[in-house]
Design a protein around this motif. Structure first.
Motif, PDB file in Angstrom:
ATOM      1  N   GLU A   6       3.662 -35.180  31.999  1.00  5.55           N
ATOM      2  CA  GLU A   6       2.288 -35.109  30.857  1.00  5.55           C
ATOM      3  C   GLU A   6       1.633 -36.326  32.013  1.00  5.55           C
ATOM      4  O   GLU A   6       0.855 -37.576  32.284  1.00  5.55           O
ATOM      5  N   GLY A   7       1.868 -36.272  33.844  1.00  2.00           N
ATOM      6  CA  GLY A   7       1.447 -36.839  34.690  1.00  2.00           C
ATOM      7  C   GLY A   7      -0.334 -36.566  34.869  1.00  2.00           C
ATOM      8  O   GLY A   7      -1.036 -36.115  34.092  1.00  2.00           O
ATOM      9  N   ARG A   8      -0.946 -36.763  35.709  1.00  2.35           N
ATOM     10  CA  ARG A   8      -2.920 -37.020  35.887  1.00  2.35           C
ATOM     11  C   ARG A   8      -2.562 -35.569  36.352  1.00  2.35           C
ATOM     12  O   ARG A   8      -1.830 -34.580  36.999  1.00  2.35           O
ATOM     13  N   GLU A  34      -6.176 -34.909  18.035  1.00  2.00           N
ATOM     14  CA  GLU A  34      -5.032 -35.606  17.498  1.00  2.00           C
ATOM     15  C   GLU A  34      -5.296 -36.213  15.607  1.00  2.00           C
ATOM     16  O   GLU A  34      -4.516 -36.442  14.653  1.00  2.00           O
ATOM     17  N   GLY A  35      -6.506 -36.879  15.662  1.00  2.00           N
ATOM     18  CA  GLY A  35      -7.357 -36.729  15.046  1.00  2.00           C
ATOM     19  C   GLY A  35      -7.289 -35.639  13.726  1.00  2.00           C
ATOM     20  O   GLY A  35      -8.041 -36.220  12.094  1.00  2.00           O
ATOM     21  N   LYS A  36      -7.523 -34.620  14.046  1.00  3.77           N
ATOM     22  CA  LYS A  36      -7.153 -33.471  13.362  1.00  3.77           C
ATOM     23  C   LYS A  36      -5.579 -33.302  12.229  1.00  3.77           C
ATOM     24  O   LYS A  36      -5.575 -32.979  11.274  1.00  3.77           O
ATOM     25  N   ASP A  37      -5.244 -33.425  13.608  1.00  2.86           N
ATOM     26  CA  ASP A  37      -3.670 -32.979  13.415  1.00  2.86           C
ATOM     27  C   ASP A  37      -2.552 -33.607  14.456  1.00  2.86           C
ATOM     28  O   ASP A  37      -2.549 -33.466  14.903  1.00  2.86           O
ATOM     29  N   PRO A  38      -1.917 -34.636  13.694  1.00  2.00           N
ATOM     30  CA  PRO A  38      -0.736 -35.492  13.779  1.00  2.00           C
ATOM     31  C   PRO A  38      -0.193 -34.579  14.674  1.00  2.00           C
ATOM     32  O   PRO A  38       0.940 -35.026  16.196  1.00  2.00           O
ATOM     33  N   ALA A  39       1.002 -33.082  14.807  1.00  2.00           N
ATOM     34  CA  ALA A  39       1.149 -32.851  16.012  1.00  2.00           C
ATOM     35  C   ALA A  39       1.007 -32.984  16.760  1.00  2.00           C
ATOM     36  O   ALA A  39       1.709 -31.944  18.195  1.00  2.00           O
ATOM     37  N   ALA A  40      -0.359 -32.915  17.620  1.00  2.00           N
ATOM     38  CA  ALA A  40      -1.054 -32.008  18.535  1.00  2.00           C
ATOM     39  C   ALA A  40      -1.006 -33.757  19.489  1.00  2.00           C
ATOM     40  O   ALA A  40      -0.840 -32.989  20.811  1.00  2.00           O
ATOM     41  N   LYS A  41       0.292 -34.719  18.954  1.00  2.00           N
ATOM     42  CA  LYS A  41       0.161 -35.567  20.109  1.00  2.00           C
ATOM     43  C   LYS A  41       1.841 -34.974  20.536  1.00  2.00           C
ATOM     44  O   LYS A  41       2.010 -36.059  21.383  1.00  2.00           O
ATOM     45  N   GLU A  42       1.941 -33.809  19.838  1.00  2.00           N
ATOM     46  CA  GLU A  42       3.647 -33.445  21.103  1.00  2.00           C
ATOM     47  C   GLU A  42       3.332 -32.486  21.759  1.00  2.00           C
ATOM     48  O   GLU A  42       4.122 -32.807  22.976  1.00  2.00           O
ATOM     49  N   VAL A  43       1.876 -32.427  22.068  1.00  2.00           N
ATOM     50  CA  VAL A  43       2.090 -31.271  23.356  1.00  2.00           C
ATOM     51  C   VAL A  43       1.478 -32.023  24.805  1.00  2.00           C
ATOM     52  O   VAL A  43       0.707 -33.670  24.292  1.00  2.00           O
ATOM     53  N   ASP A  44       1.160 -31.834  25.576  1.00  2.57           N
ATOM     54  CA  ASP A  44       1.301 -32.205  26.580  1.00  2.57           C
ATOM     55  C   ASP A  44      -0.585 -32.190  27.538  1.00  2.57           C
ATOM     56  O   ASP A  44      -1.246 -30.975  26.193  1.00  2.57           O
ATOM     57  N   ASN A  45      -1.059 -32.208  28.316  1.00  3.06           N
ATOM     58  CA  ASN A  45      -2.071 -32.768  28.601  1.00  3.06           C
ATOM     59  C   ASN A  45      -2.471 -30.724  29.339  1.00  3.06           C
ATOM     60  O   ASN A  45      -3.872 -30.265  29.085  1.00  3.06           O
ATOM     61  N   PHE A  66      -7.472 -24.242  19.656  1.00  2.00           N
ATOM     62  CA  PHE A  66      -6.009 -25.214  19.627  1.00  2.00           C
ATOM     63  C   PHE A  66      -5.205 -26.046  17.994  1.00  2.00           C
ATOM     64  O   PHE A  66      -4.373 -25.278  17.975  1.00  2.00           O
ATOM     65  N   LEU A  67      -6.281 -26.507  18.056  1.00  2.00           N
ATOM     66  CA  LEU A  67      -5.489 -26.618  15.717  1.00  2.00           C
ATOM     67  C   LEU A  67      -5.603 -25.113  15.219  1.00  2.00           C
ATOM     68  O   LEU A  67      -4.951 -24.637  14.053  1.00  2.00           O
ATOM     69  N   LYS A  68      -6.281 -24.172  15.622  1.00  2.01           N
ATOM     70  CA  LYS A  68      -5.932 -22.938  15.142  1.00  2.01           C
ATOM     71  C   LYS A  68      -4.393 -22.373  15.800  1.00  2.01           C
ATOM     72  O   LYS A  68      -3.576 -21.891  14.522  1.00  2.01           O
ATOM     73  N   TYR A  69      -4.112 -22.716  16.332  1.00  3.29           N
ATOM     74  CA  TYR A  69      -2.872 -22.691  17.136  1.00  3.29           C
ATOM     75  C   TYR A  69      -1.739 -23.063  16.584  1.00  3.29           C
ATOM     76  O   TYR A  69      -0.270 -22.978  15.861  1.00  3.29           O
ATOM     77  N   LEU A  70      -1.590 -24.436  16.427  1.00  2.00           N
ATOM     78  CA  LEU A  70      -0.819 -25.735  15.689  1.00  2.00           C
ATOM     79  C   LEU A  70      -0.651 -24.753  14.343  1.00  2.00           C
ATOM     80  O   LEU A  70       0.556 -25.049  13.827  1.00  2.00           O
ATOM     81  N   LYS A  71      -1.356 -24.304  13.671  1.00  2.00           N
ATOM     82  CA  LYS A  71      -1.594 -23.614  11.770  1.00  2.00           C
ATOM     83  C   LYS A  71      -0.735 -22.261  12.046  1.00  2.00           C
ATOM     84  O   LYS A  71       0.154 -22.555  11.654  1.00  2.00           O
TER      85      LYS A  71
END
Length: 264
Positions: A6-8, A34-45, A66-71
């Motif tokens: 999760e570094g720079r 993250e505003g669209k899907d809370p699961a986005a918080k679990e992935v790194d930069n 990316f949101l399509k990927y999560l779904k």
């Protein structure tokens, strides 16, 4: 999800934009997804950056991909991983192997097209097999590495192996759900018949992926591979020193190996 730091984010250094610019866009993209899907918080930069690069740093396009990927992931991999019990048929054919690294540190995957048979293929199992292979590759990448090199061996490939639907399905999974993971593909022992299938598949390959395919002539096979792969990392079947290791087996020479879950 894929474990990464999760570094720079480091600078890209390839002329496509500064690291700072990418980092700012990744930050903006994170706020949106993250505003669209809370699961986005679990992935790194790093994962967000791959989707961003796949859409030429367009935040909106990358975010929707990316949101399509999560779904998709929740539906295609409901347990979080593909077990070997789900893909016994494809694994039994031993058509994908993984061992060694190229000169840039990318793991090397070897896939044999002549070991895939249209008549024996179940589409749902095959799609799960593709996911299993890609997840396994990603899990075994060294720290700091995001891509892999593939040798697509088409020796003996014929009509019984021709499966346009399966090719397009694998391509769709790779391009839309594992973007910026493919480094380069060396297509070797390519028969004339395959070029007819290639003409059908080619239009479905995006412009960023097309340039990653390299057709290698048999007479230049070993020399071409040695430009990117050291002799001690090249598979024995191409004149190197490494034996092939089935994708489901741990690589005895890979110190970064991690065991993946399986319910067998």
């Amino acid at each position: 999800m894929e474990p990464e730091g999760e570094g720079r984010l480091p600078s890209r250094g390839d002329g496509t934009g500064s690291g700072d610019s990418e980092e700012k866009k990744v930050a903006l993209m994170r706020i949106f997804v993250e505003g669209k899907d809370p699961a986005a918080k679990e992935v790194d930069n790093f994962m967000l950056r791959r989707f961003l690069r796949a859409r030429d740093l367009d935040i909106e396009k990358a975010s929707f991909l990316f949101l399509k990927y999560l779904k998709w992931r929740r539906t295609a991999v409901p347990n979080g991983f593909i077990s070997e019990a789900e893909i016994r048929n494809d694994l039994s054919l031993k058509k994908v192997f993984m061992q060694g690294f190229d000169k840039t540190g990318q793991p090397i995957v070897v896939a044999f097209g002549a070991k895939h048979y249209h008549s024996k293929r179940n589409m749902n199992e095959f799609s799960s097999f593709v996911i299993y292979v890609l997840d396994r590759i990603c899990a075994r990448m060294p720290t700091g590495q995001e891509k892999f090199t593939c040798i697509g061996d088409l020796k003996g490939w014929g009509l019984s192996n021709c499966d346009i639907r399966a090719c397009l399905a694998a391509l769709d999974i790779m391009q839309n759900y594992y973007p910026e993971r493919l480094g380069r593909v060396f297509l070797v022992h390519v028969p004339y018949l395959f070029m007819k299938a290639w003409k059908i598949i080619y239009p479905f390959i995006d412009k960023n992926t097309r340039k990653k395919f390299v057709f290698v002539e048999d007479k230049n096979l070993r020399a071409t591979l040695l430009e990117d792969i050291d002799d001690n990392q090249l598979p024995e079947i191409y004149g190197g020193k490494l034996p092939l290791v089935p994708i489901q087996d741990p690589d005895p020479l890979d110190p970064t190996h991690v065991a993946l879950r399986d319910d067998n």
